[in-house]
Design a protein around this motif. Structure first.
Motif, PDB file in Angstrom:
ATOM      1  N   ILE A  27      23.798 -10.228   4.900  1.00  0.00           N
ATOM      2  CA  ILE A  27      22.542  -9.570   5.251  1.00  0.00           C
ATOM      3  C   ILE A  27      21.962  -8.986   3.968  1.00  0.00           C
ATOM      4  CG2 ILE A  27      21.449  -7.788   6.630  1.00  0.00           C
ATOM      5  CD1 ILE A  27      22.644 -10.078   8.252  1.00  0.00           C
ATOM      6  N   ARG A  28      20.867  -9.528   3.492  1.00  0.00           N
ATOM      7  CA  ARG A  28      20.278  -9.098   2.229  1.00  0.00           C
ATOM      8  C   ARG A  28      19.324  -7.934   2.470  1.00  0.00           C
ATOM      9  NH1 ARG A  28      18.812 -11.100  -2.714  1.00  0.00           N
ATOM     10  NH2 ARG A  28      20.038 -12.981  -2.380  1.00  0.00           N
ATOM     11  N   SER A  29      19.405  -6.918   1.612  1.00  0.00           N
ATOM     12  CA  SER A  29      18.430  -5.827   1.711  1.00  0.00           C
ATOM     13  C   SER A  29      17.117  -6.283   1.091  1.00  0.00           C
ATOM     14  CB  SER A  29      18.963  -4.586   0.989  1.00  0.00           C
ATOM     15  OG  SER A  29      19.213  -4.902  -0.364  1.00  0.00           O
ATOM     16  N   LYS A  30      16.008  -5.921   1.731  1.00  0.00           N
ATOM     17  CA  LYS A  30      14.680  -6.388   1.294  1.00  0.00           C
ATOM     18  C   LYS A  30      13.963  -5.314   0.470  1.00  0.00           C
ATOM     19  CE  LYS A  30      14.833 -10.088   4.084  1.00  0.00           C
ATOM     20  NZ  LYS A  30      16.034  -9.796   4.845  1.00  0.00           N
ATOM     21  N   MET A  31      13.111  -5.773  -0.438  1.00  0.00           N
ATOM     22  CA  MET A  31      12.260  -4.854  -1.181  1.00  0.00           C
ATOM     23  C   MET A  31      11.018  -4.557  -0.354  1.00  0.00           C
ATOM     24  SD  MET A  31      12.421  -6.284  -5.073  1.00  0.00           S
ATOM     25  CE  MET A  31      12.391  -8.024  -4.697  1.00  0.00           C
ATOM     26  N   HIS A  32      10.675  -3.284  -0.190  1.00  0.00           N
ATOM     27  CA  HIS A  32       9.504  -2.923   0.593  1.00  0.00           C
ATOM     28  C   HIS A  32       8.227  -3.111  -0.216  1.00  0.00           C
ATOM     29  CE1 HIS A  32      11.678  -1.423   4.053  1.00  0.00           C
ATOM     30  NE2 HIS A  32      12.571  -0.932   3.208  1.00  0.00           N
ATOM     31  N   TRP A  33       7.149  -3.342   0.499  1.00  0.00           N
ATOM     32  CA  TRP A  33       5.854  -3.675  -0.126  1.00  0.00           C
ATOM     33  C   TRP A  33       5.401  -2.574  -1.084  1.00  0.00           C
ATOM     34  CZ3 TRP A  33       3.008  -7.856  -0.722  1.00  0.00           C
ATOM     35  CH2 TRP A  33       1.668  -7.714  -1.081  1.00  0.00           C
ATOM     36  N   LYS A  34       5.586  -1.316  -0.650  1.00  0.00           N
ATOM     37  CA  LYS A  34       5.098  -0.191  -1.477  1.00  0.00           C
ATOM     38  C   LYS A  34       5.891  -0.065  -2.776  1.00  0.00           C
ATOM     39  CE  LYS A  34       7.962   3.157   0.964  1.00  0.00           C
ATOM     40  NZ  LYS A  34       7.996   4.350   1.816  1.00  0.00           N
ATOM     41  N   ASP A  35       7.112  -0.615  -2.823  1.00  0.00           N
ATOM     42  CA  ASP A  35       7.935  -0.504  -4.043  1.00  0.00           C
ATOM     43  C   ASP A  35       7.743  -1.684  -5.004  1.00  0.00           C
ATOM     44  OD1 ASP A  35       9.060   1.805  -2.988  1.00  0.00           O
ATOM     45  OD2 ASP A  35      10.591   0.657  -1.894  1.00  0.00           O
ATOM     46  N   ARG A  92       6.037  -4.350  -7.662  1.00  0.00           N
ATOM     47  CA  ARG A  92       5.106  -4.273  -8.790  1.00  0.00           C
ATOM     48  C   ARG A  92       3.812  -4.984  -8.423  1.00  0.00           C
ATOM     49  NH1 ARG A  92       8.661  -6.452 -13.700  1.00  0.00           N
ATOM     50  NH2 ARG A  92       9.233  -7.929 -12.060  1.00  0.00           N
ATOM     51  N   LEU A  93       2.719  -4.630  -9.088  1.00  0.00           N
ATOM     52  CA  LEU A  93       1.410  -5.200  -8.774  1.00  0.00           C
ATOM     53  C   LEU A  93       1.430  -6.719  -8.931  1.00  0.00           C
ATOM     54  CD1 LEU A  93      -1.571  -4.800  -8.088  1.00  0.00           C
ATOM     55  CD2 LEU A  93      -2.031  -4.525 -10.546  1.00  0.00           C
ATOM     56  N   ARG A  94       2.135  -7.210  -9.957  1.00  0.00           N
ATOM     57  CA  ARG A  94       2.204  -8.647 -10.197  1.00  0.00           C
ATOM     58  C   ARG A  94       2.843  -9.375  -9.013  1.00  0.00           C
ATOM     59  NH1 ARG A  94       5.596 -10.491 -15.340  1.00  0.00           N
ATOM     60  NH2 ARG A  94       7.268  -9.828 -13.949  1.00  0.00           N
ATOM     61  N   THR A  95       3.889  -8.771  -8.437  1.00  0.00           N
ATOM     62  CA  THR A  95       4.564  -9.389  -7.280  1.00  0.00           C
ATOM     63  C   THR A  95       3.656  -9.364  -6.060  1.00  0.00           C
ATOM     64  OG1 THR A  95       6.647  -8.553  -8.164  1.00  0.00           O
ATOM     65  CG2 THR A  95       6.666  -9.343  -5.903  1.00  0.00           C
ATOM     66  N   LYS A  96       2.920  -8.254  -5.878  1.00  0.00           N
ATOM     67  CA  LYS A  96       2.003  -8.174  -4.743  1.00  0.00           C
ATOM     68  C   LYS A  96       0.911  -9.247  -4.840  1.00  0.00           C
ATOM     69  CE  LYS A  96       2.486  -3.221  -3.746  1.00  0.00           C
ATOM     70  NZ  LYS A  96       1.813  -1.908  -3.729  1.00  0.00           N
ATOM     71  N   LEU A  97       0.348  -9.399  -6.045  1.00  0.00           N
ATOM     72  CA  LEU A  97      -0.716 -10.403  -6.227  1.00  0.00           C
ATOM     73  C   LEU A  97      -0.182 -11.813  -6.010  1.00  0.00           C
ATOM     74  CD1 LEU A  97      -2.580  -8.958  -9.358  1.00  0.00           C
ATOM     75  CD2 LEU A  97      -3.365  -8.975  -6.979  1.00  0.00           C
TER      76      LEU A  97
END
Length: 565
Positions: free
Chosen positions: A288-296, A298-303
């Motif tokens: 079970i992998r822990s996920k990175m939340h959207w608010k955490d 980086r801008l580059r990953t969000k884009l």
């Protein structure tokens, strides 16, 4: 022999005997027609011969077709994996609002009938399509900017549209199960993310990618409607299309049978390879992998994430929404204006004989035929599938692997070959007493049965044996036990299998196209005819109904079993 061994042997014999009706059904509806057709490639008027096979193998024309079939399937597979890889990382590593909804949407192309993909591509990517209209307006040109249809590009684009959901969801499922220890150790030692991916992640992902790729390759290798319509002619013909042309139009059963023999040998090898890979993957341990939340993030990953899904949704929903929008349009005369109208839906839902005109008759008749064939297939497939999965789950078999392979074999033979086998038996008088509509129902049942078994058998095997033993101790017999305990517990698998069977029957075009000469047009056949006569608006109305039915089936599948199962 002690008592335990005697009971075990008794169970094996009992299971094999109980499976005989299913084997007999598959022999009549699958093995007999396919074998008869394939043997035509080894027969001539004088007896057995290898001349047809030798002509196929030595002919530069058929060698080119084989190479093209292999090449387009390989390239389509590679492109699907490339497009699915970033999505696999996003779905397995990130947690963001609307993720479940987006994940569901990306699966839609896989459940659409191939003829709908063809229709959507013509209207969206065609010379007069939506994309070219927008580009011509933006650039001020008076001719189409993109020329995609009826070319190799169109085949690749349609195959990627169809199959990248397989790559995306299977890679995501595999990536989610990988551990993080090696990655963290590599980062501690100063390795860059690119080096970690190429030296640690990619080798670990390869088994999942090969499994997804082998399934995509098999589907692309047997692709029919996409190549037949979007390929634009003999230049981009594949083995599947060439078998259809040789037997259906040239009535050359000898050469067609020999070519079908070559194709079937290749598809059976691919199916064996895929099942073997899947068998290895079943024993893999998942984490079970822990996920990175959207608010955490980086801008580059969000884009990057946003751009990826915008691109995917444009590719998916462009053709689908175009089909749905154009179903509400009508052009009263050839040069008249286009108006909003519900005319096509009124014609589809009209009572028999209430409307005149070939077009209105075709729309209403195809709708009735498809629903009748779909629900007949659904009922027959669920009855056979439930019984088969019950026997497979409750009894031991001497050669269990061989038994399952015999039952799942229809998955590895193209529906064109199956339909041609039926056609040969019909024209030879061997199926003369069988109504043509029944042959279509039987063909659909054979094609849908492996999917129903894949949904039902694991659900049946998950029922605990001590629960069944307790019910027997309380006096419940075989039928009562099945109805009161087993059937309710496998209901999710039953609904999933039923949804697959209905969707497959409604969208099936390959075998239906071959067997529909007897005046049994279905929705996909009607869409193909309407496309051929440039009656796109009425084709879109039928396509919209098919899209809505497939979406309902997809929602059922995703809600109960999960698509990956």
């Amino acid at each position: 022999m002690n008592r335990f061994k005697m009971m075990k042997e008794g169970l094996k014999r009992s299971g094999e005997i109980r499976l005989l009706p299913v084997i007999f059904f598959l022999f009549l509806t699958f093995y007999l027609p396919v074998t008869v057709l394939l043997l035509k490639g080894l027969q001539s008027e004088g007896g057995w011969t290898a001349d047809w096979l030798a002509e196929i193998i030595l002919s530069p024309y058929y060698r080119r077709i084989f190479i093209f079939t292999f090449g387009q399937a390989l390239l389509s597979t590679v492109l699907s994996l490339i497009l699915g890889l970033p999505g696999g990382w996003i779905l397995s590593h990130l947690d963001f609002p609307g993720k479940k909804f987006l994940k569901a949407l990306t699966t839609i192309p896989f459940i659409l009938p191939s003829i709908l993909v063809v229709l959507g591509f013509i209207l969206f990517w065609g010379r007069q399509g939506v994309v070219n209209s927008v580009l011509m307006t933006l650039t001020g040109q008076d001719k189409p900017v993109l020329d995609i249809l009826y070319s190799f590009k169109a085949i690749l684009l349609a195959h990627v549209f169809y199959n990248f959901p397989i790559a995306l969801r299977l890679i995501a499922a595999w990536w989610e199960g990988l551990g993080e220890n090696q990655h963290q150790a590599a980062r501690t030692l100063g390795a860059s993310e690119g080096r970690i991916f190429s030296t640690i992640t990619l080798p670990q992902l390869l088994p999942g990618m090969i499994s997804a790729g082998s399934l995509i390759f098999l589907y692309c290798f047997m692709s029919f409607a996409v190549v037949l319509v979007l390929g634009g002619g003999p230049r981009y013909s594949t083995l599947e299309v060439e078998v259809y042309r040789l037997i259906k139009y040239s009535l050359d059963f000898g050469k067609g049978g020999a070519l079908a023999l070559v194709e079937t040998a290749a598809t059976l090898f691919l199916t064996w390879f895929y099942i073997r890979r899947e068998g290895r993957n079943i024993h893999r341990e998942s984490l079970i992998r822990s996920k990175m939340h959207w608010k955490d993030l980086r801008l580059r990953t969000k884009l990057f994430t946003a751009a990826y899904f915008v691109l995917i949704l444009f590719i998916i929903f462009g053709p689908i929404l175009t089909v749905m929008a154009q179903s509400f349009l009508v052009q009263t005369t050839r040069t008249g204006p286009v108006e909003l109208s519900l005319r096509w839906y009124r014609e589809i839902l009209a009572a028999p004989g209430s409307l005149r005109g070939n077009n209105a008759h075709l729309l209403a008749q195809s709708m009735r035929n498809s629903l009748f064939l779909g629900f007949s297939t659904l009922i027959l497939t669920l009855i056979i599938g439930s019984y088969t999965s019950w026997v497979l789950a409750r009894f031991n078999f001497r050669f269990s692997g061989m038994v399952e392979t015999v039952i799942m074999m229809p998955m590895g033979v193209s529906s064109v070959v199956l339909g041609m086998g039926y056609l040969w038996l019909l024209r030879g008088g061997r199926l003369g007493a069988v109504p043509p509509v029944l042959t279509i129902i039987l063909a659909h049942t054979v094609i849908a049965l492996p999917f129903v078994l894949r949904a039902l058998t694991p659900a049946m095997k998950r029922i605990r044996q001590n629960l069944l033993d307790a019910s027997r101790l309380m006096g419940a017999g075989g039928v009562r036990q099945f109805l009161s305990i087993e059937l309710p517990l496998v209901k999710p698998g039953l609904i999933t299998g039923g949804a697959f069977a209905l969707a497959i029957s409604l969208g099936e075009i390959n075998a239906t196209l071959i067997l529909s000469d007897a005046g049994i047009p279905t929705i996909p056949i009607a869409i193909l005819r309407l496309i051929g006569t440039y009656k796109f608006y009425s084709a879109c109305a039928l396509g919209t109904i098919l899209i809505l039915i497939c979406l309902a089936a997809f929602i059922l599948i995703d809600a109960f079993e999960g698509w990956e199962n």
